[in-house]
Design a protein around this motif. Structure first.
Motif, PDB file in Angstrom:
ATOM      1  N   PRO A 106       0.815  -1.218   0.000  1.00  0.00           N
ATOM      2  CA  PRO A 106       0.000   0.000   0.000  1.00  0.00           C
ATOM      3  C   PRO A 106       0.853   1.274   0.000  1.00  0.00           C
ATOM      4  O   PRO A 106       1.810   1.402   0.757  1.00  0.00           O
ATOM      5  CB  PRO A 106      -0.832  -0.132   1.280  1.00  0.00           C
ATOM      6  CG  PRO A 106      -0.983  -1.622   1.442  1.00  0.00           C
ATOM      7  CD  PRO A 106       0.353  -2.182   1.009  1.00  0.00           C
ATOM      8  N   VAL A 107       0.480   2.196  -0.879  1.00  0.00           N
ATOM      9  CA  VAL A 107       1.255   3.405  -1.153  1.00  0.00           C
ATOM     10  C   VAL A 107       0.535   4.648  -0.641  1.00  0.00           C
ATOM     11  O   VAL A 107      -0.691   4.742  -0.705  1.00  0.00           O
ATOM     12  CB  VAL A 107       1.477   3.545  -2.685  1.00  0.00           C
ATOM     13  CG1 VAL A 107       1.880   4.953  -3.079  1.00  0.00           C
ATOM     14  CG2 VAL A 107       2.501   2.548  -3.166  1.00  0.00           C
ATOM     15  N   LYS A 108       1.342   5.580  -0.155  1.00  0.00           N
ATOM     16  CA  LYS A 108       0.873   6.925   0.139  1.00  0.00           C
ATOM     17  C   LYS A 108       1.951   7.852  -0.400  1.00  0.00           C
ATOM     18  O   LYS A 108       3.142   7.624  -0.181  1.00  0.00           O
ATOM     19  CB  LYS A 108       0.685   7.144   1.640  1.00  0.00           C
ATOM     20  CG  LYS A 108       0.045   8.471   1.981  1.00  0.00           C
ATOM     21  CD  LYS A 108      -0.271   8.525   3.473  1.00  0.00           C
ATOM     22  CE  LYS A 108      -1.161   9.694   3.781  1.00  0.00           C
ATOM     23  NZ  LYS A 108      -1.556   9.692   5.201  1.00  0.00           N
ATOM     24  N   LYS A 109       1.547   8.874  -1.150  1.00  0.00           N
ATOM     25  CA  LYS A 109       2.529   9.784  -1.742  1.00  0.00           C
ATOM     26  C   LYS A 109       2.030  11.213  -1.712  1.00  0.00           C
ATOM     27  O   LYS A 109       0.831  11.475  -1.714  1.00  0.00           O
ATOM     28  CB  LYS A 109       2.848   9.385  -3.182  1.00  0.00           C
ATOM     29  CG  LYS A 109       1.703   9.651  -4.159  1.00  0.00           C
ATOM     30  CD  LYS A 109       2.074   9.333  -5.594  1.00  0.00           C
ATOM     31  CE  LYS A 109       0.901   9.657  -6.521  1.00  0.00           C
ATOM     32  NZ  LYS A 109       1.202   9.409  -7.917  1.00  0.00           N
ATOM     33  N   TYR A 110       2.997  12.139  -1.643  1.00  0.00           N
ATOM     34  CA  TYR A 110       2.735  13.528  -1.966  1.00  0.00           C
ATOM     35  C   TYR A 110       2.890  13.643  -3.468  1.00  0.00           C
ATOM     36  O   TYR A 110       3.791  13.014  -4.050  1.00  0.00           O
ATOM     37  CB  TYR A 110       3.755  14.464  -1.314  1.00  0.00           C
ATOM     38  CG  TYR A 110       3.537  14.732   0.145  1.00  0.00           C
ATOM     39  CD1 TYR A 110       2.293  15.090   0.646  1.00  0.00           C
ATOM     40  CD2 TYR A 110       4.605  14.670   1.029  1.00  0.00           C
ATOM     41  CE1 TYR A 110       2.105  15.351   1.993  1.00  0.00           C
ATOM     42  CE2 TYR A 110       4.433  14.935   2.372  1.00  0.00           C
ATOM     43  CZ  TYR A 110       3.184  15.269   2.847  1.00  0.00           C
ATOM     44  OH  TYR A 110       3.017  15.536   4.172  1.00  0.00           O
ATOM     45  N   TYR A 111       2.042  14.426  -4.101  1.00  0.00           N
ATOM     46  CA  TYR A 111       2.178  14.663  -5.533  1.00  0.00           C
ATOM     47  C   TYR A 111       2.053  16.143  -5.827  1.00  0.00           C
ATOM     48  O   TYR A 111       1.408  16.892  -5.081  1.00  0.00           O
ATOM     49  CB  TYR A 111       1.129  13.867  -6.335  1.00  0.00           C
ATOM     50  CG  TYR A 111      -0.271  14.406  -6.165  1.00  0.00           C
ATOM     51  CD1 TYR A 111      -0.747  15.442  -6.981  1.00  0.00           C
ATOM     52  CD2 TYR A 111      -1.106  13.924  -5.174  1.00  0.00           C
ATOM     53  CE1 TYR A 111      -2.023  15.957  -6.813  1.00  0.00           C
ATOM     54  CE2 TYR A 111      -2.380  14.442  -4.994  1.00  0.00           C
ATOM     55  CZ  TYR A 111      -2.835  15.446  -5.818  1.00  0.00           C
ATOM     56  OH  TYR A 111      -4.094  15.972  -5.648  1.00  0.00           O
ATOM     57  N   CYS A 112       2.670  16.546  -6.900  1.00  0.00           N
ATOM     58  CA  CYS A 112       2.502  17.908  -7.406  1.00  0.00           C
ATOM     59  C   CYS A 112       2.460  17.801  -8.922  1.00  0.00           C
ATOM     60  O   CYS A 112       3.405  17.310  -9.554  1.00  0.00           O
ATOM     61  CB  CYS A 112       3.635  18.816  -6.956  1.00  0.00           C
ATOM     62  SG  CYS A 112       3.301  20.549  -7.299  1.00  0.00           S
TER      63      CYS A 112
END
Length: 120
Positions: A106-112
């Motif tokens: 399972p992934v959690k990311k900040y994105y821009c």
């Protein structure tokens, strides 16, 4: 007068699902929380998370900078070149990318995201 930096605190997330024809394996679901959009609409940043699974996608009119906060993912181009990303990795998904995203853990990311044209 100078612009003042603003503290952003994540809030409610929106559940999203993938089109059935894009899912390759698993039952991937994701959560998306947009925390900042520029006035022009050309930049959007937030937090995204995904459960285990694999799906196909295309990155059309934008570049995306990501920092993996947790988990493991593999991105593979249509011509078979794979890149593995784990917690702490920062990477860019370029405009024109076509291939698959596989969430291994399972992934959690900040994105821009930077759009080529403002989304007004």
């Amino acid at each position: 007068m100078s612009a003042v930096p603003v503290l952003i605190r994540p809030g409610a997330q929106q559940a999203q699902s993938y089109l059935p024809e894009n899912i390759i394996s698993g039952k991937p679901t994701n959560q998306l929380e947009s925390v900042f959009t520029s006035r022009s609409g050309a930049v959007n940043c937030g937090v995204w998370s995904s459960e285990v699974g694999k799906w196909s996608f295309e990155q059309h009119d934008y570049e995306e900078f990501c920092v993996l906060l947790q988990g493991e993912a593999i991105l593979t181009t249509v011509d078979g070149k794979s890149s593995r990303f784990v917690t702490g990795d920062a990477f860019v998904i370029p405009s024109g990318f076509k291939g698959t995203w596989e969430t291994v853990r399972p992934v959690k990311k900040y994105y821009c995201v930077g759009y080529h044209k403002a989304k007004l």
